[in-house]
Scaffold this motif. Structure first.
Motif, mmCIF file in Angstrom:
data_model
loop_
_atom_site.group_PDB
_atom_site.id
_atom_site.type_symbol
_atom_site.label_atom_id
_atom_site.label_comp_id
_atom_site.label_asym_id
_atom_site.label_seq_id
_atom_site.Cartn_x
_atom_site.Cartn_y
_atom_site.Cartn_z
ATOM 1 N N HIS A 1 0.869 -1.182 0.000
ATOM 2 C CA HIS A 1 0.000 0.000 0.000
ATOM 3 C C HIS A 1 0.902 1.227 0.000
ATOM 4 C CE1 HIS A 1 -3.243 -2.688 1.171
ATOM 5 N NE2 HIS A 1 -2.517 -3.085 2.194
ATOM 6 N N PRO A 2 0.686 2.166 -0.892
ATOM 7 C CA PRO A 2 1.544 3.358 -0.901
ATOM 8 C C PRO A 2 1.315 4.218 0.333
ATOM 9 C CG PRO A 2 -0.295 3.649 -2.404
ATOM 10 C CD PRO A 2 -0.373 2.237 -1.905
ATOM 11 N N ALA A 3 2.311 5.005 0.662
ATOM 12 C CA ALA A 3 2.174 5.974 1.747
ATOM 13 C C ALA A 3 1.119 7.011 1.346
ATOM 14 C CB ALA A 3 3.507 6.647 2.022
ATOM 15 N N HIS A 4 0.537 7.660 2.345
ATOM 16 C CA HIS A 4 -0.446 8.719 2.119
ATOM 17 C C HIS A 4 0.179 9.810 1.248
ATOM 18 C CE1 HIS A 4 -3.011 12.186 3.086
ATOM 19 N NE2 HIS A 4 -3.948 11.270 3.353
ATOM 20 N N SER A 5 -0.594 10.393 0.367
ATOM 21 C CA SER A 5 -0.064 11.372 -0.601
ATOM 22 C C SER A 5 0.608 12.576 0.062
ATOM 23 C CB SER A 5 -1.174 11.847 -1.536
ATOM 24 O OG SER A 5 -2.204 12.472 -0.791
ATOM 25 N N ARG A 6 0.213 12.945 1.285
ATOM 26 C CA ARG A 6 0.815 14.092 1.967
ATOM 27 C C ARG A 6 2.056 13.714 2.776
ATOM 28 N NH1 ARG A 6 -3.392 16.772 5.500
ATOM 29 N NH2 ARG A 6 -1.596 18.042 6.049
ATOM 30 N N TYR A 7 2.247 12.397 2.997
ATOM 31 C CA TYR A 7 3.353 11.962 3.856
ATOM 32 C C TYR A 7 4.088 10.797 3.205
ATOM 33 C CZ TYR A 7 0.738 14.800 7.141
ATOM 34 O OH TYR A 7 0.075 15.828 7.738
ATOM 35 N N LEU B 1 13.011 -1.001 12.853
ATOM 36 C CA LEU B 1 12.038 -0.141 12.186
ATOM 37 C C LEU B 1 11.726 1.018 13.112
ATOM 38 C CD1 LEU B 1 9.973 0.509 9.925
ATOM 39 C CD2 LEU B 1 8.340 -0.893 11.190
ATOM 40 N N ASP B 2 11.950 2.251 12.628
ATOM 41 C CA ASP B 2 11.650 3.450 13.405
ATOM 42 C C ASP B 2 10.182 3.819 13.232
ATOM 43 O OD1 ASP B 2 14.367 3.517 13.817
ATOM 44 O OD2 ASP B 2 14.744 5.223 12.502
ATOM 45 N N ALA B 3 9.502 4.082 14.361
ATOM 46 C CA ALA B 3 8.096 4.483 14.331
ATOM 47 C C ALA B 3 7.899 5.682 15.251
ATOM 48 C CB ALA B 3 7.203 3.322 14.768
ATOM 49 N N GLY C 1 9.989 15.510 6.609
ATOM 50 C CA GLY C 1 10.248 14.960 5.290
ATOM 51 C C GLY C 1 10.854 13.569 5.302
ATOM 52 N N SER C 2 11.111 13.021 6.478
ATOM 53 C CA SER C 2 11.733 11.705 6.577
ATOM 54 C C SER C 2 10.751 10.596 6.942
ATOM 55 C CB SER C 2 12.849 11.736 7.636
ATOM 56 O OG SER C 2 13.866 12.612 7.223
ATOM 57 N N TRP C 3 9.503 10.941 7.175
ATOM 58 C CA TRP C 3 8.507 9.958 7.620
ATOM 59 C C TRP C 3 7.548 9.605 6.496
ATOM 60 C CZ3 TRP C 3 9.221 7.585 12.114
ATOM 61 C CH2 TRP C 3 10.016 8.224 13.077
ATOM 62 N N SER C 4 7.262 8.320 6.367
ATOM 63 C CA SER C 4 6.212 7.840 5.464
ATOM 64 C C SER C 4 5.008 7.522 6.328
ATOM 65 C CB SER C 4 6.670 6.577 4.721
ATOM 66 O OG SER C 4 7.763 6.876 3.882
ATOM 67 N N GLY C 5 3.864 8.116 5.990
ATOM 68 C CA GLY C 5 2.651 7.945 6.786
ATOM 69 C C GLY C 5 1.637 7.069 6.077
ATOM 70 N N PHE C 6 1.024 6.175 6.833
ATOM 71 C CA PHE C 6 0.033 5.244 6.289
ATOM 72 C C PHE C 6 -1.251 5.434 7.087
ATOM 73 C CE2 PHE C 6 4.216 3.736 5.424
ATOM 74 C CZ PHE C 6 4.155 3.282 4.117
ATOM 75 N N LEU C 7 -2.307 5.848 6.403
ATOM 76 C CA LEU C 7 -3.571 6.188 7.051
ATOM 77 C C LEU C 7 -4.527 5.000 7.014
ATOM 78 C CD1 LEU C 7 -5.383 8.347 8.366
ATOM 79 C CD2 LEU C 7 -6.098 9.006 6.052
ATOM 80 N N GLY C 8 -4.800 4.429 8.192
ATOM 81 C CA GLY C 8 -5.786 3.359 8.315
ATOM 82 C C GLY C 8 -5.377 2.034 7.705
ATOM 83 N N GLY D 1 12.345 6.026 0.505
ATOM 84 C CA GLY D 1 12.343 6.737 1.783
ATOM 85 C C GLY D 1 12.540 5.854 2.998
ATOM 86 N N LEU D 2 12.104 4.614 2.933
ATOM 87 C CA LEU D 2 12.250 3.719 4.083
ATOM 88 C C LEU D 2 13.612 3.023 4.124
ATOM 89 C CD1 LEU D 2 8.663 2.186 4.107
ATOM 90 C CD2 LEU D 2 9.623 3.784 5.774
ATOM 91 N N VAL D 3 14.420 3.211 3.088
ATOM 92 C CA VAL D 3 15.772 2.619 3.051
ATOM 93 C C VAL D 3 16.804 3.637 2.552
ATOM 94 C CG1 VAL D 3 15.051 0.196 2.850
ATOM 95 C CG2 VAL D 3 15.283 1.592 0.768
ATOM 96 N N ASP D 4 16.572 4.920 2.853
ATOM 97 C CA ASP D 4 17.478 5.959 2.366
ATOM 98 C C ASP D 4 18.572 6.338 3.356
ATOM 99 O OD1 ASP D 4 16.062 7.424 4.237
ATOM 100 O OD2 ASP D 4 15.396 8.976 2.824
ATOM 101 N N GLY D 5 18.607 5.650 4.506
ATOM 102 C CA GLY D 5 19.647 5.913 5.489
ATOM 103 C C GLY D 5 19.403 7.123 6.363
#
Length: 166
Positions: A20-26, A74-76, A47-54, A33-37
């Motif tokens: 599932h892709p990250a939310h368009s705003r995040y 995994l950072d949360a 700008g470093s967080w990928s957000g997943f809504l629901g 982004g999840l493996v960019d170091g």
């Protein structure tokens, strides 16, 4: 002068596929982004967080060749005032062929969704595995904001910044 730390690890800049892709705003830093170091700060808009809504976050990383791993992190982020909660559970699975995955570790946490301060929790497993080419990381979204929260019953976010493969 700008200084930035990069965490170079076995999953750094490797091919990553999201169910599932990250939310368009995040979307963090895009496809990698999840493996960019780059690990996110306590600011969810850095700008470093990928957000997943629901939805759960399910990522498959291709390490390029079979290798031994010593652990996965995994950072949360939790920022309850912004409707961002920790994943309920995180699963790390490994595979040699990308088809058959074996559970390496499953982690949960004991933090309250009502904890109001912003904080980062690292879901970390130090279980080693041999002959690993593919990793599947699943972060389970809590689904909805909890009772009594300003967003009660509405979809909750999970925010993730880096999958580190040691």
């Amino acid at each position: 002068v700008l200084s930035r730390d990069y965490y170079v690890h076995k999953g750094f800049a490797r091919e990553l596929t999201l169910t599932h892709p990250a939310h368009s705003r995040y979307q963090g830093r895009g496809d990698y982004g999840l493996v960019d170091g780059i690990r996110g700060s306590r600011n969810h808009a850095d700008g470093s967080w990928s957000g997943f809504l629901g939805e759960d976050m399910v990522a498959v990383i291709d390490l390029g060749e079979a290798t031994r791993i010593e652990g996965i992190e995994l950072d949360a982020l939790q920022a309850a005032g912004s409707w961002i909660f920790l994943p309920e559970r995180v699963r790390f699975e490994v595979s040699a062929d990308g088809e058959q995955f074996s559970l390496l570790d499953e982690l949960s946490h004991s933090y309250s969704p009502y904890k109001s301060e912003r904080f980062i929790h690292v879901f970390a497993s130090s279980k080693p595995a041999d002959n690993v080419r593919y990793l599947r990381v699943t972060a389970e979204n809590p689904g909805e904001c909890p009772p009594g929260h300003s967003g009660e019953g509405r979809p909750a976010f999970i925010f993730l910044s880096e999958i580190v493969v040691n």
